[in-house]
Structure formats: C-alpha cells, structure tokens
Scaffold this motif. Structure first.
Motif, PDB file in Angstrom:
ATOM      1  N   GLN A  68       0.855  -1.389  -0.070  1.00  0.00           N
ATOM      2  CA  GLN A  68       0.116   0.086  -0.107  1.00  0.00           C
ATOM      3  C   GLN A  68       0.848   1.288   0.004  1.00  0.00           C
ATOM      4  O   GLN A  68       2.042   1.362   0.840  1.00  0.00           O
ATOM      5  N   VAL A  69       0.915   2.169  -1.044  1.00  0.00           N
ATOM      6  CA  VAL A  69       1.675   3.199  -0.900  1.00  0.00           C
ATOM      7  C   VAL A  69       0.693   4.641  -0.838  1.00  0.00           C
ATOM      8  O   VAL A  69      -0.241   4.760  -1.394  1.00  0.00           O
ATOM      9  N   LEU A  70       1.102   5.323   0.180  1.00  0.00           N
ATOM     10  CA  LEU A  70       0.526   6.610   0.485  1.00  0.00           C
ATOM     11  C   LEU A  70       1.308   7.715   0.044  1.00  0.00           C
ATOM     12  O   LEU A  70       2.352   7.931   0.252  1.00  0.00           O
ATOM     13  N   GLU A  71       0.667   8.730  -0.537  1.00  0.00           N
ATOM     14  CA  GLU A  71       1.469   9.720  -1.029  1.00  0.00           C
ATOM     15  C   GLU A  71       0.820  11.107  -0.380  1.00  0.00           C
ATOM     16  O   GLU A  71      -0.422  11.261  -0.468  1.00  0.00           O
ATOM     17  N   PHE A  72       1.586  11.909   0.349  1.00  0.00           N
ATOM     18  CA  PHE A  72       1.266  12.683   1.124  1.00  0.00           C
ATOM     19  C   PHE A  72       1.717  14.298   0.562  1.00  0.00           C
ATOM     20  O   PHE A  72       2.418  14.728   0.173  1.00  0.00           O
ATOM     21  N   PRO A  73       0.342  15.108   0.522  1.00  0.00           N
ATOM     22  CA  PRO A  73       0.235  16.357  -0.292  1.00  0.00           C
ATOM     23  C   PRO A  73       0.689  17.207   0.964  1.00  0.00           C
ATOM     24  O   PRO A  73       0.660  16.958   2.230  1.00  0.00           O
ATOM     25  N   ASP A  74       1.262  18.273   0.628  1.00  0.00           N
ATOM     26  CA  ASP A  74       1.710  19.500   1.705  1.00  0.00           C
ATOM     27  C   ASP A  74       0.215  19.814   2.505  1.00  0.00           C
ATOM     28  O   ASP A  74      -0.602  20.323   2.289  1.00  0.00           O
ATOM     29  N   GLY A  75       0.251  19.108   3.604  1.00  0.00           N
ATOM     30  CA  GLY A  75      -0.768  19.446   4.854  1.00  0.00           C
ATOM     31  C   GLY A  75      -2.231  18.811   4.387  1.00  0.00           C
ATOM     32  O   GLY A  75      -3.224  18.983   5.310  1.00  0.00           O
ATOM     33  N   GLY A  76      -2.024  17.971   3.407  1.00  0.00           N
ATOM     34  CA  GLY A  76      -3.361  17.318   2.974  1.00  0.00           C
ATOM     35  C   GLY A  76      -3.507  16.000   3.398  1.00  0.00           C
ATOM     36  O   GLY A  76      -2.620  15.425   4.066  1.00  0.00           O
TER      37      GLY A  76
END
Length: 105
Positions: A68-76
């Motif tokens: 499972q890959v989670l991609e983190f946006p700036d503050g989202g």
C-alpha cells in the motif's frame, strides 16, 4: 486490503496514476516499512510531518507481495494506492516501478 472507494490491488503498470500534484524540482522520498503500526510507522510519519514542505513523501507499507503506497500532499489527506508484485517480477523491477510512478529519485 481494498475497501470502498479504493481500487483493488493491481500490478504497477495497471495502477491508476498518482493524484498529488507537486512543484517541479521538489525531491521525492520513499519510506518503506513492513506492516502497519508500531514505532517504525510512527517515526516515518513524524519525518514526513517535519519535512513535508521541503520534500514530496510516499510511505510504502509492505506486506509480502502486496504493498500500500500513500502519497502525502502538503498538509493534505494522503492519496492511497494498493499494488502487488507480479508473478516473475523481480524486487528491483517492482520497487523501481514505484519510484518511477511517484517520481522518487
């Protein structure tokens, strides 16, 4: 591992494109942990929180051939994709595919 609103696990070539737009030139970091929970995931998420504006972060949670890959946006809220390593696909090919898809150096 899939649930409502998220696609089932799929090979990297068939996975939907990642969702998070990023500024050109922002370096990407891929954090890889084994399984959910525990101190390692907590530490990785703390690193992501502390440097999220300077780098693009992805957190890969490896459970056998399903990741499972989670991609983190700036503050989202992070976007999530589930992948599985294809039959006969080497680990360098699989991880290299993740790095290419998420533009991690």
């Amino acid at each position: 591992m899939s649930d409502a609103g998220h696609p089932p696990a799929s090979p990297i070539g068939l996975a939907p494109p990642h969702r998070v737009a990023h500024a050109a030139g922002t370096r990407g970091v891929l954090h890889v942990i084994h399984g959910h929970g525990g101190g390692t995931e907590h530490h990785a998420r703390a690193l992501i929180g502390a440097s999220g504006t300077r780098y693009r972060h992805c957190l890969a949670v490896a459970v056998g051939d399903r990741w499972q890959v989670l991609e983190f946006p700036d503050g989202g809220v992070p976007g999530r994709i589930e992948l599985h390593r294809g039959h006969g696909e080497s680990w360098p090919e699989f991880i290299g595919g993740i790095c290419r898809r998420f533009e991690v150096d």
